[in-house]
Motif scaffolding. Structure first.
Motif, PDB file in Angstrom:
ATOM      1  N   ASP A 117      65.729 -46.263-104.877  1.00  0.00           N
ATOM      2  CA  ASP A 117      64.660 -45.970-103.922  1.00  0.00           C
ATOM      3  C   ASP A 117      63.369 -45.620-104.655  1.00  0.00           C
ATOM      4  OD1 ASP A 117      66.416 -46.385-101.857  1.00  0.00           O
ATOM      5  OD2 ASP A 117      66.562 -44.284-101.245  1.00  0.00           O
ATOM      6  N   THR A 133      59.121 -48.307 -97.985  1.00  0.00           N
ATOM      7  CA  THR A 133      60.345 -49.097 -98.047  1.00  0.00           C
ATOM      8  C   THR A 133      61.546 -48.238 -97.659  1.00  0.00           C
ATOM      9  OG1 THR A 133      60.583 -48.575-100.398  1.00  0.00           O
ATOM     10  CG2 THR A 133      59.469 -50.651 -99.835  1.00  0.00           C
ATOM     11  N   ARG A 134      62.559 -48.878 -97.061  1.00  0.00           N
ATOM     12  CA  ARG A 134      63.790 -48.199 -96.686  1.00  0.00           C
ATOM     13  C   ARG A 134      64.971 -49.120 -96.993  1.00  0.00           C
ATOM     14  NH1 ARG A 134      60.967 -44.558 -96.972  1.00  0.00           N
ATOM     15  NH2 ARG A 134      60.426 -42.945 -95.425  1.00  0.00           N
ATOM     16  N   HIS A 135      65.985 -48.598 -97.696  1.00  0.00           N
ATOM     17  CA  HIS A 135      67.133 -49.446 -97.994  1.00  0.00           C
ATOM     18  C   HIS A 135      67.947 -49.693 -96.717  1.00  0.00           C
ATOM     19  CE1 HIS A 135      68.849 -45.337 -98.843  1.00  0.00           C
ATOM     20  NE2 HIS A 135      69.828 -45.829 -98.103  1.00  0.00           N
ATOM     21  N   TYR A 149      65.828 -54.034 -98.910  1.00  0.00           N
ATOM     22  CA  TYR A 149      64.908 -53.028 -98.378  1.00  0.00           C
ATOM     23  C   TYR A 149      64.022 -53.645 -97.296  1.00  0.00           C
ATOM     24  CZ  TYR A 149      65.903 -49.704-102.146  1.00  0.00           C
ATOM     25  OH  TYR A 149      66.518 -48.816-102.986  1.00  0.00           O
TER      26      TYR A 149
END
Length: 299
Positions: A117, A133-135, A149
């Motif tokens: 991350d 961003t987000r996984h 992501y």
């Protein structure tokens, strides 16, 4: 709704339409009726002033800038130096990073640095993208391979939906102890927590349904290289399933695997990631480079 073209214009995604709605409210209703975009996302976007109407188009504020300095990992990401992990795919909606073995996807606590991350945020800062961003999924710390992501809220909604609908496929390579007999097989055994060990999972009749498919790639003197893909995504699923067959993964001490020269971590690698693009729906296939332990087997 009949759209003829969609293009990015700064923070906005402009949809060309054959009939211009009278207002942003009417545009929201038109988009909701079309059913092509998440309803809750559209309503939130409208409430935030993120829908507008122009001549022959509807504008959606899909690519709004984020204040990255407010992100919990900002301090570490901004100060970090060194090489970034390889980028396997990137566009306006999503990012795929090639996670090495030994790196966690997300921090386990405030003092935990060096995660994937953090790498994603470093990439945004280095490229001047004010994007949060987000996984979408995770890999175990010692498993290498591609991690997906999202780069905006619409992408996160759509990719989360795809995960729930089992439309995101992950293919793995694993080296297991022993010689696995069948060339192909399915392991259909529920997985639950191990009450005697907080970090472990185990096959349990009271656990969650878990299904793994595999095929043998090559058999060696005392190990078997398999390619496996999951119907479900339980914690440690592949590791638990192969251990339950009496074939734990090489290097996986948590589930009975023994170390092997040339293999520093568990011999498990994400080989291929397939997912529907969050806007176009086109099937995206991303392949990761072969792990070092695989090359060591041929020496």
């Amino acid at each position: 709704m009949e759209t003829t073209e969609a293009r990015r214009k700064g923070e906005w995604l402009e949809l060309r339409v054959s009939r211009t709605p009278e207002s942003a409210h009417a545009a929201r209703l038109t988009l909701l009726a079309a059913g092509e975009l998440p309803g809750k996302w559209l309503n939130r976007l409208y409430a935030a002033g993120g829908i507008r109407v122009g001549e022959g188009c509807i504008g959606l504020r899909v690519f709004a800038d984020s204040e990255l300095s407010a992100e919990p990992l900002y301090g570490r990401a901004a100060a970090a130096a060194g090489t970034l992990v390889p980028i396997l795919h990137e566009d306006d909606y999503c990012l795929v990073l090639d996670k090495p073995a030994g790196m966690a996807v997300h921090p386990s606590g405030p003092a935990h640095g060096g995660t994937l991350d953090e790498q994603a945020l470093r990439h945004m800062l280095r490229t001047g993208q004010r994007v949060r961003t987000r996984h979408i999924h995770r890999l175990d710390d010692d498993t290498s391979g591609p991690v997906l992501y999202s780069k905006n809220d619409l992408a996160q909604w759509k990719l989360d939906e795809a995960m729930r609908a089992k439309q995101i496929d992950r293919v793995y390579l694993a080296l297991a102890h022993g010689r696995i007999g069948p060339n192909r097989g399915t392991i259909d055994r529920p997985i639950g927590r191990d009450r005697h060990h907080a970090a472990r999972r185990r096959v349990s009749s009271s656990g969650d349904a878990a299904t793994t498919h595999y095929e043998v790639v090559e058999r060696y003197a005392d190990t078997t290289l398999v390619r496996a893909w999951l119907e479900t995504g339980r914690t440690h699923q592949l590791r638990v399933h192969f251990s339950s067959l009496g074939h734990p993964l090489v290097g996986d001490a948590l589930y009975g695997g023994a170390p092997r020269q040339g293999i520093r971590a568990q011999a498990l690698h994400g080989e291929v990631l397939r997912f529907p693009h969050p806007w176009s729906g086109a099937r995206i296939t991303v392949c990761a480079a072969s792990p070092r332990w695989l090359a060591a087997l041929s020496r």
